[in-house]
Scaffold this motif. Sequence first.
Motif, mmCIF file in Angstrom:
data_model
loop_
_atom_site.group_PDB
_atom_site.id
_atom_site.type_symbol
_atom_site.label_atom_id
_atom_site.label_comp_id
_atom_site.label_asym_id
_atom_site.label_seq_id
_atom_site.Cartn_x
_atom_site.Cartn_y
_atom_site.Cartn_z
ATOM 1 N N LYS A 45 0.822 -1.220 0.000
ATOM 2 C CA LYS A 45 0.000 0.000 0.000
ATOM 3 C C LYS A 45 0.857 1.273 0.000
ATOM 4 C CE LYS A 45 -1.956 -1.057 3.911
ATOM 5 N NZ LYS A 45 -1.091 -2.212 4.284
ATOM 6 N N SER A 46 1.833 1.315 0.896
ATOM 7 C CA SER A 46 2.678 2.527 0.961
ATOM 8 C C SER A 46 3.515 2.671 -0.302
ATOM 9 C CB SER A 46 3.611 2.463 2.176
ATOM 10 O OG SER A 46 2.860 2.511 3.361
ATOM 11 N N THR A 47 4.039 1.565 -0.774
ATOM 12 C CA THR A 47 4.830 1.622 -2.007
ATOM 13 C C THR A 47 3.975 2.168 -3.147
ATOM 14 O OG1 THR A 47 6.149 -0.252 -1.243
ATOM 15 C CG2 THR A 47 6.205 0.228 -3.611
ATOM 16 N N PHE A 173 -2.942 10.083 1.590
ATOM 17 C CA PHE A 173 -2.776 9.960 3.043
ATOM 18 C C PHE A 173 -2.340 8.535 3.346
ATOM 19 C CE2 PHE A 173 -6.114 13.150 2.448
ATOM 20 C CZ PHE A 173 -5.781 14.148 3.361
ATOM 21 N N ASP A 174 -1.209 8.382 4.009
ATOM 22 C CA ASP A 174 -0.739 7.030 4.334
ATOM 23 C C ASP A 174 -0.817 6.792 5.839
ATOM 24 O OD1 ASP A 174 0.311 4.511 4.325
ATOM 25 O OD2 ASP A 174 2.242 5.061 3.455
ATOM 26 N N GLU A 175 -1.877 6.145 6.252
ATOM 27 C CA GLU A 175 -2.064 5.787 7.669
ATOM 28 C C GLU A 175 -1.770 6.961 8.599
ATOM 29 O OE1 GLU A 175 -0.620 2.088 9.125
ATOM 30 O OE2 GLU A 175 -0.630 1.179 7.141
ATOM 31 N N VAL A 176 -2.400 8.080 8.325
ATOM 32 C CA VAL A 176 -2.040 9.302 9.044
ATOM 33 C C VAL A 176 -2.478 9.302 10.502
ATOM 34 C CG1 VAL A 176 -1.931 10.755 6.992
ATOM 35 C CG2 VAL A 176 -4.107 10.498 8.184
HETATM 36 MG MG MG Z 1 2.393 1.140 4.770
#
Ligand code: MG
Length: 253
Positions: A45-47, A173-176
Amino acid sequence: MVGEPLIRIRDLRKRFGAHEVLKGVSLDVHAGEVVSVIGASGSGKSTFLRCVNVLERPNGGTMDFEGFHFDYEEGARRQPTPAQLRDLRARIGMVFQSYNLWPHLTVLENVVEAPIRVKGERPAEAREKAEALLARIGLAEKRHAYPSKLSGGQQQRVAIVRALAMQPRLMLFDEVTSALDPELVGEVLGLMASLAGEGMTMLLVTHEIGFAREVSNRVIFFDQGVIAEDGSPGDVLRQPSSERLKQFLRRVL
Ligand code: MG
Ligand code: ADP
């Protein structure tokens, strides 16, 4: 959805050494859509988010966004240039799990930095807009404070406002809320919900399934580097079709 998407991604691939993390991800996001990305840790997901604003350079696939056409196939001639990357990142805002405000700058200085330096806004104008944004999140009186004097929730809201000051067309937004104390999560989700309500296009990775269900138009389930499910929150979260998504939801709900 009808019409041209704001962003169109086709067959995006990314590997680190021999480890293929994204194995062909295709996604259209239309203006005004709020798309939640869920999936187990390590599923890419982050990638994926980092590839969208090219903090990671993909190894294959294409992306179209606001007149940019990038082709990441090996040997392709449409690799983004440094000038295009600057322009792209000015139009795509990103907020991470760790509120990475600049510690040596005040809240106000954090917010005006990019509009002045990247967009060439006049300082007085940038400052006026920043103060309005800070007033909106109830932090006007903290404008001369340093980030370390703020709570995690306040810092994360400033990080969101700092991205908004660039007037992005898309927010990532990444797991903010993952690093926040539970009692501070609500104020950050509340700000994101109000942005969604105003029509901001958002692509967000979240473990807040309630938020994904209530605020997003679409939910995407990432599994081992591919989009395994993509649909309305009702379909994906209430009637998951795959066993792996059922398992994932049992773990997080
Ligand atoms: Mg991640
Ligand atoms: P998620 O955000 O879904 O938890 P990530 O995108 O962070 O997943 O990571 C997916 C996989 O890619 C993991 O196996 C991770 O270890 C690997 N990975 C991520 N970034 C790098 C990197 N810079 N170098 C090597 N491997 C990486």
